[in-house]
Each structure stands twice: as C-alpha cells, then as structure tokens.
Scaffold this motif. Structure first.
Motif, PDB file in Angstrom:
ATOM      1  N   VAL A 115       0.853  -1.187   0.000  1.00 38.87           N
ATOM      2  CA  VAL A 115       0.000   0.000   0.000  1.00 38.87           C
ATOM      3  C   VAL A 115       0.887   1.234   0.000  1.00 38.87           C
ATOM      4  O   VAL A 115       1.697   1.432   0.914  1.00 38.87           O
ATOM      5  N   GLY A 116       0.752   2.050  -1.052  1.00 41.68           N
ATOM      6  CA  GLY A 116       1.447   3.318  -1.115  1.00 41.68           C
ATOM      7  C   GLY A 116       0.451   4.439  -0.853  1.00 41.68           C
ATOM      8  O   GLY A 116      -0.545   4.567  -1.574  1.00 41.68           O
ATOM      9  N   MET A 117       0.699   5.215   0.180  1.00 44.53           N
ATOM     10  CA  MET A 117      -0.224   6.289   0.564  1.00 44.53           C
ATOM     11  C   MET A 117       0.466   7.640   0.430  1.00 44.53           C
ATOM     12  O   MET A 117       1.675   7.759   0.583  1.00 44.53           O
ATOM     13  N   SER A 118      -0.326   8.659   0.122  1.00 42.97           N
ATOM     14  CA  SER A 118       0.238  10.000   0.011  1.00 42.97           C
ATOM     15  C   SER A 118       0.391  10.611   1.392  1.00 42.97           C
ATOM     16  O   SER A 118      -0.281  10.220   2.351  1.00 42.97           O
ATOM     17  N   GLY A 119       1.292  11.568   1.475  1.00 42.17           N
ATOM     18  CA  GLY A 119       1.575  12.183   2.765  1.00 42.17           C
ATOM     19  C   GLY A 119       0.357  12.824   3.397  1.00 42.17           C
ATOM     20  O   GLY A 119       0.170  12.767   4.616  1.00 42.17           O
ATOM     21  N   THR A 120      -0.485  13.427   2.574  1.00 41.56           N
ATOM     22  CA  THR A 120      -1.728  14.034   3.057  1.00 41.56           C
ATOM     23  C   THR A 120      -2.866  13.568   2.170  1.00 41.56           C
ATOM     24  O   THR A 120      -2.862  13.825   0.969  1.00 41.56           O
ATOM     25  N   ASP A 121      -3.825  12.857   2.760  1.00 39.09           N
ATOM     26  CA  ASP A 121      -4.919  12.304   1.966  1.00 39.09           C
ATOM     27  C   ASP A 121      -6.157  12.184   2.847  1.00 39.09           C
ATOM     28  O   ASP A 121      -6.210  11.338   3.746  1.00 39.09           O
ATOM     29  N   ARG A 122      -7.143  13.012   2.589  1.00 37.33           N
ATOM     30  CA  ARG A 122      -8.358  12.978   3.408  1.00 37.33           C
ATOM     31  C   ARG A 122      -9.109  11.660   3.265  1.00 37.33           C
ATOM     32  O   ARG A 122      -9.856  11.263   4.152  1.00 37.33           O
ATOM     33  N   SER A 123      -8.917  10.969   2.138  1.00 35.90           N
ATOM     34  CA  SER A 123      -9.630   9.705   1.938  1.00 35.90           C
ATOM     35  C   SER A 123      -8.942   8.523   2.620  1.00 35.90           C
ATOM     36  O   SER A 123      -9.515   7.438   2.705  1.00 35.90           O
ATOM     37  N   PHE A 124      -7.707   8.734   3.082  1.00 34.04           N
ATOM     38  CA  PHE A 124      -6.992   7.682   3.801  1.00 34.04           C
ATOM     39  C   PHE A 124      -6.079   8.330   4.845  1.00 34.04           C
ATOM     40  O   PHE A 124      -4.859   8.360   4.703  1.00 34.04           O
ATOM     41  N   PRO A 125      -6.695   8.863   5.914  1.00 36.86           N
ATOM     42  CA  PRO A 125      -5.941   9.567   6.942  1.00 36.86           C
ATOM     43  C   PRO A 125      -5.125   8.602   7.808  1.00 36.86           C
ATOM     44  O   PRO A 125      -5.297   7.381   7.715  1.00 36.86           O
ATOM     45  N   PRO A 126      -4.238   9.128   8.658  1.00 38.18           N
ATOM     46  CA  PRO A 126      -3.369   8.277   9.475  1.00 38.18           C
ATOM     47  C   PRO A 126      -4.113   7.248  10.320  1.00 38.18           C
ATOM     48  O   PRO A 126      -3.627   6.123  10.492  1.00 38.18           O
ATOM     49  N   GLU A 127      -5.284   7.607  10.819  1.00 33.11           N
ATOM     50  CA  GLU A 127      -6.013   6.636  11.642  1.00 33.11           C
ATOM     51  C   GLU A 127      -6.466   5.429  10.834  1.00 33.11           C
ATOM     52  O   GLU A 127      -6.511   4.297  11.334  1.00 33.11           O
TER      53      GLU A 127
ATOM     54  N   TYR B  64       2.799  -7.754   4.378  1.00 33.16           N
ATOM     55  CA  TYR B  64       2.388  -6.463   3.826  1.00 33.16           C
ATOM     56  C   TYR B  64       3.423  -5.382   4.085  1.00 33.16           C
ATOM     57  O   TYR B  64       4.278  -5.504   4.970  1.00 33.16           O
ATOM     58  N   LEU B  65       3.313  -4.312   3.298  1.00 31.18           N
ATOM     59  CA  LEU B  65       4.080  -3.099   3.533  1.00 31.18           C
ATOM     60  C   LEU B  65       3.192  -1.910   3.219  1.00 31.18           C
ATOM     61  O   LEU B  65       2.564  -1.871   2.155  1.00 31.18           O
ATOM     62  N   ILE B  66       3.125  -0.966   4.137  1.00 31.58           N
ATOM     63  CA  ILE B  66       2.451   0.316   3.904  1.00 31.58           C
ATOM     64  C   ILE B  66       3.527   1.386   3.887  1.00 31.58           C
ATOM     65  O   ILE B  66       4.273   1.538   4.854  1.00 31.58           O
ATOM     66  N   GLU B  67       3.615   2.105   2.776  1.00 30.84           N
ATOM     67  CA  GLU B  67       4.653   3.123   2.627  1.00 30.84           C
ATOM     68  C   GLU B  67       4.020   4.493   2.444  1.00 30.84           C
ATOM     69  O   GLU B  67       3.110   4.664   1.633  1.00 30.84           O
ATOM     70  N   ASN B  68       4.517   5.452   3.213  1.00 29.85           N
ATOM     71  CA  ASN B  68       4.027   6.823   3.133  1.00 29.85           C
ATOM     72  C   ASN B  68       4.912   7.610   2.172  1.00 29.85           C
ATOM     73  O   ASN B  68       6.105   7.771   2.412  1.00 29.85           O
ATOM     74  N   TYR B  69       4.324   8.086   1.077  1.00 27.80           N
ATOM     75  CA  TYR B  69       5.047   8.893   0.106  1.00 27.80           C
ATOM     76  C   TYR B  69       4.935  10.360   0.548  1.00 27.80           C
ATOM     77  O   TYR B  69       4.027  11.085   0.140  1.00 27.80           O
ATOM     78  N   VAL B  70       5.834  10.763   1.380  1.00 23.05           N
ATOM     79  CA  VAL B  70       5.798  12.106   1.960  1.00 23.05           C
ATOM     80  C   VAL B  70       6.003  13.150   0.872  1.00 23.05           C
ATOM     81  O   VAL B  70       6.840  12.991  -0.024  1.00 23.05           O
ATOM     82  N   GLY B  71       5.206  14.206   0.944  1.00 17.60           N
ATOM     83  CA  GLY B  71       5.375  15.320   0.020  1.00 17.60           C
ATOM     84  C   GLY B  71       4.570  15.248  -1.248  1.00 17.60           C
ATOM     85  O   GLY B  71       4.663  16.146  -2.088  1.00 17.60           O
ATOM     86  N   VAL B  72       3.779  14.175  -1.407  1.00 21.30           N
ATOM     87  CA  VAL B  72       2.913  14.085  -2.578  1.00 21.30           C
ATOM     88  C   VAL B  72       1.459  14.041  -2.120  1.00 21.30           C
ATOM     89  O   VAL B  72       1.166  13.739  -0.966  1.00 21.30           O
ATOM     90  N   ALA B  73       0.552  14.313  -3.041  1.00 18.74           N
ATOM     91  CA  ALA B  73      -0.866  14.372  -2.714  1.00 18.74           C
ATOM     92  C   ALA B  73      -1.619  13.241  -3.410  1.00 18.74           C
ATOM     93  O   ALA B  73      -1.094  12.575  -4.311  1.00 18.74           O
ATOM     94  N   HIS B  74      -2.852  13.017  -2.998  1.00 18.00           N
ATOM     95  CA  HIS B  74      -3.709  11.992  -3.579  1.00 18.00           C
ATOM     96  C   HIS B  74      -3.771  12.154  -5.095  1.00 18.00           C
ATOM     97  O   HIS B  74      -4.106  13.217  -5.606  1.00 18.00           O
TER      98      HIS B  74
END
Length: 245
Positions: free
Chosen positions: A176-188, A204-214
């Motif tokens: 799972v690659g997530m954007s640094g700020t994403d209202r549809s997939f927040p930290p919680e 599994y691996l969840i990676e936060n792509y810091v600095g990019v948006a949804h």
C-alpha cells in the motif's frame, strides 16, 4: 505494444476492457488487473498499462463503470472542481459498489485465462481502485497472489465493505502506497489497516510517500508528481517481479 479491445460478459452486463501486451514478448504467463481511479479508463491509464506490459505482463484495464455507459469523458484535472461533472462523477463512484467490482472480478480473471494468461495474477488499483485490488485478493485466494494499492481511499473506513474487514481472508502479499496528506486515507485509517493485516498475518508493507498528494501516480491528474510517480513505478515493478514468478 498491442492493445486488444475486449468485451467481458459479467453477471450484470458487458464490460469493455483493454488488454495490453508487449509486442516483443513471445508469450505472457503472468497477468495484472489494473483497477481504475475515479475518472475511468482513458489514455493516461493506457500509458500506465503499457509500461507494466513492457515488464512482461498481460495487463487488463476493465471499465468498472460499464453499468452506466456511456459516460464522460472526464478531465482528471477539473472534473471534481466543476459542479456539473462533479455530480456525475460522484454518482458513478458511489453507484459502483465494492461488491459489484468483487463480482465482476471473477469475469476479469476468466477473461485473462481465456486469452492464455495461465500464470499468477496480480492486482493494482489507484484511488477508488485501491480498495478493489485488495478486496479482489481477499476473494479470489487461489487466483490472485500480489495486490497493490496506490493512493487508495477508504481502505479502513467504518463502511461494511471496507477492505480492512477482509484482511483475514487475504493470502496474497500486499503493498500500500499512501500519500503524505490524503483525506480519503488519513493516518487513523492507515493504522487500522496495518493492525488488521498484522493480526491476519498478511505479508504487507504500507509506505508513506511524503510530500505528494492523492493522485500523484497518474499522469493526467492535477496532483501528478513525476518524482513520486517514478518511485511508485520502482516499488511496483520490484513488488511484481518478486511475486509474479
């Protein structure tokens, strides 16, 4: 590069799809289902499928909105900004449920098999497709091995069809690659998904792509980020190289 135009019979109708294969590949045993973002199949997704196909896979890009065809086309940069297209898009997304796509995925898998794709199948989804890639892996355990999501929304929401609720059924490896700020997939939600996958003993691996948006991976999206997109390609191709063998 070749693109076949398929018409896939599902329980609810006929879904159009593109099947991409490298012209230099003598045969393709492994396949990938690419689940669209909210704007539907279009040239931008075709280009992404072509890039994956050049890695040696047969890549299927089905139209998840086929029940409401014809629709669009939509401009990914403005469709959610302009009121007339925002309403149409929202209706398409909310009207195409996870359960619908789960059912459709059986036909997508059968279509790949009918085209000679007899090896392992992976899934990758973007935006609304991210959850569908994970739910497909949780449903078709013997047919889907790896499953990847990029800027997938609502992967661990309170909804009954949220993918994290099916974690115990997942036997595939998950990225799972997530954007640094994403209202549809927040930290919680990220924490909730990670816990569900951990308890289920999923690799599994969840990676936060810091600095990019949804939307950063898709070339025609307003949030497209070239450096972030290349990082996503590196991660995705390595992930499939390790799992689609």
């Amino acid at each position: 590069m070749t693109k076949q135009h398929l018409h896939i019979e599902t329980r609810d109708g006929v879904a159009k799809a593109g099947l991409f294969r490298s012209a230099t590949a003598s045969s393709t045993k492994a396949g990938v289902i690419l689940y669209q973002d909210a704007f539907g199949p279009r040239r931008a997704l075709d280009s992404m499928a072509e890039r994956l196909a050049n890695e040696g896979y047969a890549v299927l890009v089905p139209d998840l909105f086929y029940r409401n065809a014809p629709y669009g086309p939509f401009d990914a940069k403005t469709a959610f900004v302009e009121e007339n297209t925002k309403a149409a898009l929202t209706a398409l997304v909310t009207g195409t449920t996870q359960e619908m796509t789960i059912r459709d995925s059986a036909a997508f898998l059968d279509a790949l098999a009918a085209e000679g794709v007899t090896g392992r199948i992976g899934t990758v989804g973007y935006c609304m497709g991210g959850g569908r890639a994970l739910n497909a892996a949780a449903t078709y355990l013997d047919r889907i091995r790896p499953a990847a999501s990029f800027h997938g929304g609502n992967l661990a929401s309170d909804a009954a069809d949220s993918p994290h609720r099916k974690a115990a059924s997942i036997k595939a490896r998950v990225y799972v690659g997530m954007s640094g700020t994403d209202r549809s997939f927040p930290p919680e939600q990220s924490a909730r998904l990670a816990e569900a996958l951990r308890v289920a003993d999923v690799d599994y691996l969840i990676e936060n792509y810091v600095g990019v948006a949804h939307g950063w991976c898709v070339p025609d999206h307003s949030a497209f980020n070239a450096a972030g997109a290349e990082h996503h390609w590196k991660r995705l191709t390595e992930f499939f190289a390790e799992t689609l063998v």
